[in-house]
Design a protein around this motif. Structure first.
Motif, PDB file in Angstrom:
ATOM      1  N   LEU A 225      18.060  15.375  30.636  1.00  0.00           N
ATOM      2  CA  LEU A 225      16.971  14.861  29.810  1.00  0.00           C
ATOM      3  C   LEU A 225      17.417  14.544  28.388  1.00  0.00           C
ATOM      4  CD1 LEU A 225      14.013  17.171  30.904  1.00  0.00           C
ATOM      5  CD2 LEU A 225      14.653  14.909  31.776  1.00  0.00           C
ATOM      6  N   GLN A 226      18.522  15.137  27.958  1.00  0.00           N
ATOM      7  CA  GLN A 226      18.975  14.896  26.592  1.00  0.00           C
ATOM      8  C   GLN A 226      19.648  13.527  26.434  1.00  0.00           C
ATOM      9  OE1 GLN A 226      22.280  17.593  25.459  1.00  0.00           O
ATOM     10  NE2 GLN A 226      22.498  17.986  27.639  1.00  0.00           N
ATOM     11  N   HIS A 227      20.189  12.975  27.522  1.00  0.00           N
ATOM     12  CA  HIS A 227      21.007  11.770  27.405  1.00  0.00           C
ATOM     13  C   HIS A 227      20.241  10.556  26.867  1.00  0.00           C
ATOM     14  CE1 HIS A 227      24.368  13.848  29.040  1.00  0.00           C
ATOM     15  NE2 HIS A 227      23.816  14.038  30.224  1.00  0.00           N
ATOM     16  N   PRO A 228      19.010  10.275  27.327  1.00  0.00           N
ATOM     17  CA  PRO A 228      18.316   9.094  26.784  1.00  0.00           C
ATOM     18  C   PRO A 228      17.979   9.222  25.302  1.00  0.00           C
ATOM     19  CG  PRO A 228      17.330   9.818  28.854  1.00  0.00           C
ATOM     20  CD  PRO A 228      18.255  10.900  28.408  1.00  0.00           C
ATOM     21  N   ARG A 229      18.050  10.455  24.792  1.00  0.00           N
ATOM     22  CA  ARG A 229      17.660  10.702  23.414  1.00  0.00           C
ATOM     23  C   ARG A 229      18.845  10.721  22.452  1.00  0.00           C
ATOM     24  NH1 ARG A 229      14.289  12.601  27.005  1.00  0.00           N
ATOM     25  NH2 ARG A 229      12.073  12.750  26.558  1.00  0.00           N
ATOM     26  N   LEU A 230      20.035  10.463  22.967  1.00  0.00           N
ATOM     27  CA  LEU A 230      21.228  10.485  22.150  1.00  0.00           C
ATOM     28  C   LEU A 230      21.573   9.087  21.647  1.00  0.00           C
ATOM     29  CD1 LEU A 230      23.452  12.892  24.279  1.00  0.00           C
ATOM     30  CD2 LEU A 230      22.004  13.461  22.330  1.00  0.00           C
ATOM     31  N   ALA A 231      22.425   9.022  20.604  1.00  0.00           N
ATOM     32  CA  ALA A 231      22.906   7.739  20.086  1.00  0.00           C
ATOM     33  C   ALA A 231      23.556   6.973  21.236  1.00  0.00           C
ATOM     34  CB  ALA A 231      23.891   7.984  18.959  1.00  0.00           C
ATOM     35  N   PRO A 232      23.505   5.625  21.245  1.00  0.00           N
ATOM     36  CA  PRO A 232      23.088   4.742  20.133  1.00  0.00           C
ATOM     37  C   PRO A 232      21.594   4.473  20.053  1.00  0.00           C
ATOM     38  CG  PRO A 232      23.924   3.416  21.929  1.00  0.00           C
ATOM     39  CD  PRO A 232      24.076   4.846  22.369  1.00  0.00           C
ATOM     40  N   GLY A 233      20.781   5.203  20.796  1.00  0.00           N
ATOM     41  CA  GLY A 233      19.344   4.932  20.751  1.00  0.00           C
ATOM     42  C   GLY A 233      18.622   5.567  19.579  1.00  0.00           C
ATOM     43  N   ILE A 234      19.354   6.297  18.708  1.00  0.00           N
ATOM     44  CA  ILE A 234      18.722   6.964  17.576  1.00  0.00           C
ATOM     45  C   ILE A 234      18.593   5.965  16.422  1.00  0.00           C
ATOM     46  CG2 ILE A 234      18.934   8.800  15.868  1.00  0.00           C
ATOM     47  CD1 ILE A 234      20.457  10.422  17.966  1.00  0.00           C
ATOM     48  N   ALA A 235      17.391   5.848  15.909  1.00  0.00           N
ATOM     49  CA  ALA A 235      17.133   4.942  14.791  1.00  0.00           C
ATOM     50  C   ALA A 235      16.897   5.741  13.521  1.00  0.00           C
ATOM     51  CB  ALA A 235      15.920   4.062  15.085  1.00  0.00           C
TER      52      ALA A 235
END
Length: 303
Positions: free
Chosen positions: A288-298
């Motif tokens: 569950l942590q993977h979609p929330r990691l960079a490069p998706g962090i703005a």
């Protein structure tokens, strides 16, 4: 080695002093005493620390003993006898033993930090350290070895993270995804901060992977050795912080630096059950942590 156990297993983790010997017979006698002590108290899995085998260097002439590079080469003639010593003890006592690690010369001339694991049937496997410390890289010339392994043993399915390796969660995750249910962490640290990094990392791996972790350190002084002169640590066995286990996840932890064994009774089936019925689902929720990691962090301004 094959096997695995659905029953509780008594484990022993060594708080191991680096000592000096006049000859190889002295080293063999020490190894025999330590194994006899643990197995006479019911231990089936014995864990010794990283670089505990550096005490073999005490038998070298003073010039080689005090030279970091010379030590690496001069230890090699003893390595077959070293392996056979621990193999014989595992067979004699019907135990699974992670022997103290030692620098091991590869065919290409490089040196790795290798820990040998022996089963009660005499079969053996090894795990090389994966991520090297600054001292190993910059001063000693010990390099990373081949990849991670999982071992099926009568004490359970084991993975080994040598000291600094325990500080990298993805290494532990790779072992657990390959089936490891118990992680062994042999270490050698010369400061309180170094010891705490390994201990706290071992506890973190137990929580996030929902496995048991056994930590074995070197202790005491060996001022004749430029590699392992100061040794600080306390042996411990750690579990998830969940139903049926200590709230702090500390099954056992040495109270001081006195050499000796810490023993604990591990029920790996109960730990596995936490992945289905625990208060939390760290193991299953890892992805569950993977979609929330960079490069998706703005980056966002306040206000």
């Amino acid at each position: 080695m094959t096997g695995g156990s659905e029953r509780p297993v008594t484990v022993a983790t060594a708080q191991y002093p680096i000592e000096a010997f006049a000859d190889f017979a002295g080293f063999r006698a020490k190894a025999a005493r330590w194994v006899q002590d643990a197995t006479s108290r019911g231990a089936e899995l014995l864990v010794f620390p990283e670089y505990g085998a550096m005490e073999l260097a005490s038998m070298l002439p003073e010039a080689e003993r005090g030279d970091l590079q010379a030590q690496l080469h001069c230890l090699q003639p003893w390595r077959e006898a070293f392996v056979e010593t621990w193999r014989e003890l595992a067979v004699r006592h019907g135990a699974t033993i992670l022997a103290p690690s030692l620098p091991w010369r590869l065919d290409d001339g490089r040196f790795v930090n290798r820990a040998w694991l022996f089963g009660p049937d005499g079969r053996a496997g090894h795990q090389d350290k994966q991520v090297m410390t600054r001292f190993e890289n910059d001063d000693w010339g010990v390099v990373e070895g081949d990849g991670l392994r999982v071992f099926d043993t009568p004490a359970g399915r084991l993975g080994v993270l040598i000291c600094y390796d325990s500080e990298f969660p993805l290494l532990a995750r790779a072992l657990v995804e390959a089936g490891a249910e118990l992680l062994l962490v042999p270490s050698c640290t010369d400061t309180e901060a170094g010891y705490q990094r390994v201990r706290l990392s071992a506890q973190a791996r137990a929580i996030e992977q929902q496995v048991a972790v056994i930590h074995s350190p070197t202790v005491g002084e060996a001022l004749w050795s430029p590699a392992v002169d100061i040794n600080i640590g306390r042996a411990g066995v750690f579990t998830p912080c969940d139903h049926g286990f200590p709230p702090d996840g500390v099954l056992t932890l040495a109270a001081d630096a006195t050499p000796g064994w810490q023993l604990a009774r591990l029920d790996l089936a109960r730990i596995r059950a936490l992945r289905e019925h625990g208060q939390v689902n760290n193991h299953a929720d890892w992805a569950l942590q993977h979609p929330r990691l960079a490069p998706g962090i703005a980056t966002h301004p306040l206000g």
